[in-house]
Design an enzyme around this catalytic site. Structure first.
Site, PDB file in Angstrom:
ATOM      1  N   SER A 148       0.814  -1.224   0.000  1.00 50.08           N
ATOM      2  CA  SER A 148       0.000   0.000   0.000  1.00 50.08           C
ATOM      3  C   SER A 148       0.845   1.270   0.000  1.00 50.08           C
ATOM      4  O   SER A 148       0.310   2.374  -0.082  1.00 50.08           O
ATOM      5  CB  SER A 148      -0.939   0.008   1.217  1.00 50.08           C
ATOM      6  N   MET A 206       5.994   2.828  -3.079  1.00 51.80           N
ATOM      7  CA  MET A 206       6.679   1.867  -3.951  1.00 51.80           C
ATOM      8  C   MET A 206       5.806   0.652  -4.246  1.00 51.80           C
ATOM      9  O   MET A 206       5.855   0.101  -5.345  1.00 51.80           O
ATOM     10  CB  MET A 206       8.006   1.429  -3.311  1.00 51.80           C
ATOM     11  N   PRO A 233      20.025  -0.053  -2.344  1.00 53.71           N
ATOM     12  CA  PRO A 233      19.316   1.148  -1.917  1.00 53.71           C
ATOM     13  C   PRO A 233      18.631   1.853  -3.081  1.00 53.71           C
ATOM     14  O   PRO A 233      17.778   2.717  -2.861  1.00 53.71           O
ATOM     15  CB  PRO A 233      20.420   2.025  -1.331  1.00 53.71           C
ATOM     16  N   ASN A 234      19.011   1.486  -4.305  1.00 50.85           N
ATOM     17  CA  ASN A 234      18.390   2.103  -5.471  1.00 50.85           C
ATOM     18  C   ASN A 234      18.374   1.079  -6.602  1.00 50.85           C
ATOM     19  O   ASN A 234      19.413   0.572  -6.983  1.00 50.85           O
ATOM     20  CB  ASN A 234      19.158   3.358  -5.888  1.00 50.85           C
ATOM     21  N   MET A 235      17.190   0.786  -7.093  1.00 47.72           N
ATOM     22  CA  MET A 235      17.039  -0.290  -8.079  1.00 47.72           C
ATOM     23  C   MET A 235      17.066   0.248  -9.514  1.00 47.72           C
ATOM     24  O   MET A 235      16.878  -0.514 -10.452  1.00 47.72           O
ATOM     25  CB  MET A 235      15.705  -1.000  -7.858  1.00 47.72           C
ATOM     26  N   HIS A 282      14.803  14.540  -1.507  1.00 46.70           N
ATOM     27  CA  HIS A 282      13.656  13.629  -1.532  1.00 46.70           C
ATOM     28  C   HIS A 282      12.416  14.341  -0.992  1.00 46.70           C
ATOM     29  O   HIS A 282      12.514  15.366  -0.320  1.00 46.70           O
ATOM     30  CB  HIS A 282      13.927  12.383  -0.688  1.00 46.70           C
ATOM     31  N   LYS A 323      10.052  11.205   3.381  1.00 52.94           N
ATOM     32  CA  LYS A 323      11.152  10.219   3.498  1.00 52.94           C
ATOM     33  C   LYS A 323      11.699  10.240   4.924  1.00 52.94           C
ATOM     34  O   LYS A 323      11.938  11.295   5.494  1.00 52.94           O
ATOM     35  CB  LYS A 323      12.265  10.514   2.492  1.00 52.94           C
TER      36      LYS A 323
END
Ligand code: NAD
Length: 272
Positions: A13, A16, A124-126, A156, A160
């Protein structure tokens, strides 16, 4: 034609989680097999259709309920929640992609331990772009000596929770690696009240929080008379979600171990 890969999503939910629904449904080679939110979530027991999905999967209250029928799990939840999710994957012997950031060191150690049993990709970052940026930063730091000061800036959205971002720290680590040092030796996180000049070779961090910024990162190499700025700007969470799905496909069939997106994208072994 292969059957689509059944994926469970922890944190469905969230911002992301919703991006993952979109990425899974557009992909054609992945299907949402299960989902969970926190035990207190108002989404618990409701259909993901209410989150905009075509799928009718129900949102489970815990990770176990999400894993039935899944071949791989993707975690974008909270740092305090990841470990319970990892344990559920270990019990079922399922590979796991961890995108959640901000974990404490004991959680990181437990994830490493779990990766001896099941394959885990943690990053940490895709996004493809940030992972390429990590390589560019390492190379630039290696080619430019300490006459060039390194500063990492990140921005950000206002919600965050962790700061600096996991990506900013990864960029700092890449720069430190390029300089043949560890980030712990070089990092400067807080200059408030400082009355001394910049430490030679330090890697400084600064953080912006506000509005709906999806994620900006800039690494500056500042010399005398010139500076180089390497910047990545994410404008849509789909960039991360698509990367997580790519990692999920790559993970299935891998041996147990702790992998990064550099491994997934084949950037780890890239020679310059
Ligand atoms: P968010 O606050 O919008 O969503 C978090 C979700 O986790 C919520 O839906 C919440 O209900 C759920 N949750 C809480 N406890 C849970 C539990 N025990 N089990 C399952 N779900 C639980 O946050 P977000 O913006 O979606 O980000 C999630 C995480 O992903 C953060 O750590 C963020 O920094 C990270 N992130 C990583 C990348 C990447 O590429 N690796 C990109 C964006 C965000």
């Amino acid at each position: 034609m292969h059957n689509p890969l059944p994926v469970a999503v922890f944190g469905i939910s969230g911002r992301m989680g919703r991006a993952l629904i979109e990425a899974i449904e557009e992909s054609g080679d992945t299907v949402l097999a299960g989902a969970c939110a926190s035990a207190q979530s108002p989404w618990r027991g409701r259909s993901v259709q209410e989150l905009g999905a075509r799928s009718r999967v129900l949102v489970a209250a815990g990770p176990e309920g999400a894993l039935e029928g899944a071949s791989v799990a993707i975690d974008f939840s909270l740092p305090e929640a990841t470990l319970g999710n990892v344990r559920a994957c270990v019990v079922r012997g399922l590979p796991m992609v961890i995108g959640t950031t901000g974990h404490a060191s004991d959680t990181l150690a437990a994830i490493e331990q779990a990766s001896k049993t099941v394959p885990i990709v943690m990053a940490p970052n895709m996004s493809l772009g940030v992972n390429l940026l990590l390589k560019l930063v390492e190379l630039t730091a290696r080619l430019l000596d300490e006459a060039y000061d390194i500063e990492v800036f990140e921005a950000h959205h206002r919600n965050k929770k962790d700061a600096p971002s996991g990506t900013a720290l990864a960029l700092g680590r890449a720069a430190a690696r390029g300089r043949g040092a560890s980030l712990e030796e070089l990092a400067e996180h807080d200059r408030h009240g400082s009355h001394v000049p910049r430490r030679k070779g330090a890697i400084g961090f600064s953080v912006f929080r506000g509005g709906d910024v999806v994620g900006d990162h800039t690494v500056t190499f500042a010399g005398i008379g010139e500076r180089i700025e390497l910047t990545h700007r994410a404008s849509d969470r789909l960039a991360f979600a698509r990367g997580a799905i790519r990692a999920a496909h790559w993970l299935v069939g891998q041996r147990p171990g702790l992998y990064s997106m550099q491994d997934v994208l084949g950037l780890g072994t890239l020679a310059w």
